[in-house]
Design a protein around this motif. Structure first.
Motif, PDB file in Angstrom:
ATOM      1  N   SER B  64      33.488   8.566  10.624  1.00 20.92           N
ATOM      2  CA  SER B  64      33.202   7.331   9.905  1.00 20.92           C
ATOM      3  C   SER B  64      32.792   6.257  10.897  1.00 20.92           C
ATOM      4  O   SER B  64      33.125   6.332  12.079  1.00 20.92           O
ATOM      5  N   GLY B  65      32.048   5.286  10.427  1.00 19.85           N
ATOM      6  CA  GLY B  65      31.578   4.210  11.297  1.00 19.85           C
ATOM      7  C   GLY B  65      30.237   4.529  11.930  1.00 19.85           C
ATOM      8  O   GLY B  65      29.722   5.633  11.804  1.00 19.85           O
ATOM      9  N   PHE B  66      29.686   3.518  12.609  1.00 21.76           N
ATOM     10  CA  PHE B  66      28.378   3.648  13.243  1.00 21.76           C
ATOM     11  C   PHE B  66      28.478   3.394  14.747  1.00 21.76           C
ATOM     12  O   PHE B  66      29.444   2.799  15.222  1.00 21.76           O
ATOM     13  N   ALA B  67      27.481   3.852  15.473  1.00 22.57           N
ATOM     14  CA  ALA B  67      27.423   3.611  16.917  1.00 22.57           C
ATOM     15  C   ALA B  67      25.979   3.361  17.317  1.00 22.57           C
ATOM     16  O   ALA B  67      25.055   3.809  16.644  1.00 22.57           O
ATOM     17  N   LYS B  68      25.797   2.605  18.419  1.00 21.28           N
ATOM     18  CA  LYS B  68      24.432   2.348  18.892  1.00 21.28           C
ATOM     19  C   LYS B  68      24.160   3.185  20.134  1.00 21.28           C
ATOM     20  O   LYS B  68      25.056   3.407  20.951  1.00 21.28           O
TER      21      LYS B  68
END
Lengths: 239, 241
Positions: B64-68
């Protein structure tokens, strides 16, 4: 010092499928496949067509086009002796992803998808090699997109000419004149760097005056690679 | 098919991207097996999942969640090259080619991952034929994905660039809601500016005008795409045909 991402880009070896095989495997593939010849300019495979064969380039150079989100076919790569063309479809068994066109006269070993998959399945390292080649292609495309985001059109053009010339060096047979010749039209160069034809023509006219390049119909001769390298500015991720 | 139709087709199609959904493409048994081999790890905003130059000791699957994803250029400024999210596999390229990390990946919000050693991951792939196929499909889908972004981005107007990048996120991570397909990404305007390659003022102005037109919802560290069709028009304004 942190290492640059994708330093040096794809070496010819990362795409050299044929060179990575054992001699007995090459013999085996040569015995089951057959050689096909393609004249300069002819199409080896076309995006969207059903994928029935895999080609291993044995002579000559091929350029690869792939459609971007706008449906434009953009040249993304040149592949030469030892490279395998049309192999990704062995995984998805869907239509062709890309279009391949012969730059000069090409001889290729033709295998059916079944023969090729059978070969990969029967070798522990077969699929691992294919995945490595695929990752190499993705890294190369990534690198091109990164470079193009931060460079101006002159830098992109210089970089792209040097890059493609480098790739071709590994593929061409001996011939000093040919070694510095990039068989791309100004229109194709414009497509590769995402600039307009008039921009490319303007930049090339300037370089021609300075003796850096000579332009011909559908090709470009580079006389001063050092000058191009200076223009490109040698960004760090280029190694 | 003209260019407008082509992108619209990608957005409308049910074809989910196997690259973005490696995890969900696995069977429940495979998910269980992979989870058993993994440790759960939580990254807070701005914590790196992996850093450029590190040896490829592990592979992660974002739960879950996002990353760059950041690349460094000669001046060591970080270029935001893409955003990844739930279902994404992380670090598999280096698992395959054995090289060091080529990018730094930083959490954008609370990012929960399954983390396992590269060796365990490769063994898992070898033992699960279906997962192996999904991995290969995800590689091919990544290949398509990187080539989908037009090279001519560099010579486009900032509004077109921003619209294309948001549409790309929508095609990868969008979910169907009552008002159509939408996506919410935890990006600051600074990060969006970095990604688009323009200054923050331009991003601020664009987001403001699109918000007032009802195309987007903008909150602190959050952009929600509400109207894909009109964003698509922005991407191709004055350049259709």
């Amino acid at each position: 010092m942190q290492p640059p991402p994708d330093a040096g880009g794809p070496s010819a070896s990362s795409f050299a499928f044929w060179e990575s095989l054992q001699p007995e495997d090459r013999d085996h593939l040569e015995s089951v496949g057959h050689l096909r010849r393609f004249q300069a300019g002819s199409i080896l495979m076309r995006s969207g067509d059903p994928a029935e064969e895999v080609l291993v380039v044995r002579k000559g150079v091929v350029r690869i086009y792939i459609a971007d989100a706008e449906g434009h076919e953009v040249m993304i790569n040149v592949l030469g002796v030892g490279a395998v063309v049309g192999s990704f479809e062995a995984v998805e068994q869907d239509g062709r992803i890309a279009t391949a066109q012969a730059i000069n006269d090409v001889v290729a070993l033709s295998l059916t998808i079944e023969q090729f998959v059978g070969f990969l399945n029967s070798h522990t390292e077969g699929w691992a090699l294919m995945c490595k080649i695929l990752v190499g292609h993705i890294r190369q495309s990534n690198r091109a997109r990164l470079a193009y985001r931060v460079l101006d059109a002159r830098q992109r053009l210089a970089l792209s000419i040097l890059d493609n010339l480098d790739a071709l060096q590994n593929y061409y047979d001996e011939s000093p004149e040919e070694k510095n010749t990039l068989p791309f039209s100004q229109n194709e160069l414009a497509g590769i760097i995402g600039a307009s034809l008039s921009t490319v023509a303007h930049i090339l006219a300037g370089w021609r005056k300075r003796g850096i390049v000579r332009t011909r119909k559908n090709s470009l001769v580079v006389d001063d690679t050092l000058a191009l390298r200076k223009i490109a500015g040698n960004p760090k991720w280029m190694g | 098919m003209n260019r407008y139709d082509y992108l619209a087709h990608i957005l409308d199609s049910d074809r989910t991207d196997p690259g973005a959904v490696f995890w969900t493409a696995l069977t429940p048994d495979e998910q269980q097996a992979l989870a058993d081999l993994s440790q759960e790890q939580l990254f807070h905003r701005d914590e790196p999942l992996m850093r450029i130059g590190e040896p490829p000791i592990c592979v992660m699957v974002i739960q879950s969640g996002f990353a760059k994803v950041l690349y460094s250029d000669a001046e060591r400024t970080d270029c935001l090259v893409t955003v990844i999210g739930p279902g994404n596999l992380v670090g598999e390229f280096e698992a395959i080619d054995g090289g060091r990390r080529r990018a730094t990946i930083v959490a954008l919000d609370e990012t929960r991952v399954y983390r396992l050693s590269t060796r365990k991951f490769l063994d898992f792939i070898e033992e699960h034929r279906h997962a192996d196929l999904i991995l290969k499909q995800s590689l091919i889908s990544r290949f398509r994905e990187v080539n989908r972004m037009p090279l001519s981005m560099a010579s486009r107007k900032p509004s077109q660039r921003l619209a294309l990048l948001l549409l790309d996120l929508l095609s990868r991570y969008g979910t169907d809601g009552p008002e159509g397909r939408c996506v919410t990404v935890p990006l600051t305007q600074e990060e969006i500016a970095n990604w688009v390659g323009v200054n923050r003022q331009i991003v601020n102005k664009l987001l403001g005008s699109w918000r007032s037109e009802g195309i987007l919802r903008v909150a602190l560290r959050q952009v929600t795409v509400l109207d894909a069709d009109r964003l698509l028009q922005q991407a191709y304004r004055r350049s259709i045909g």
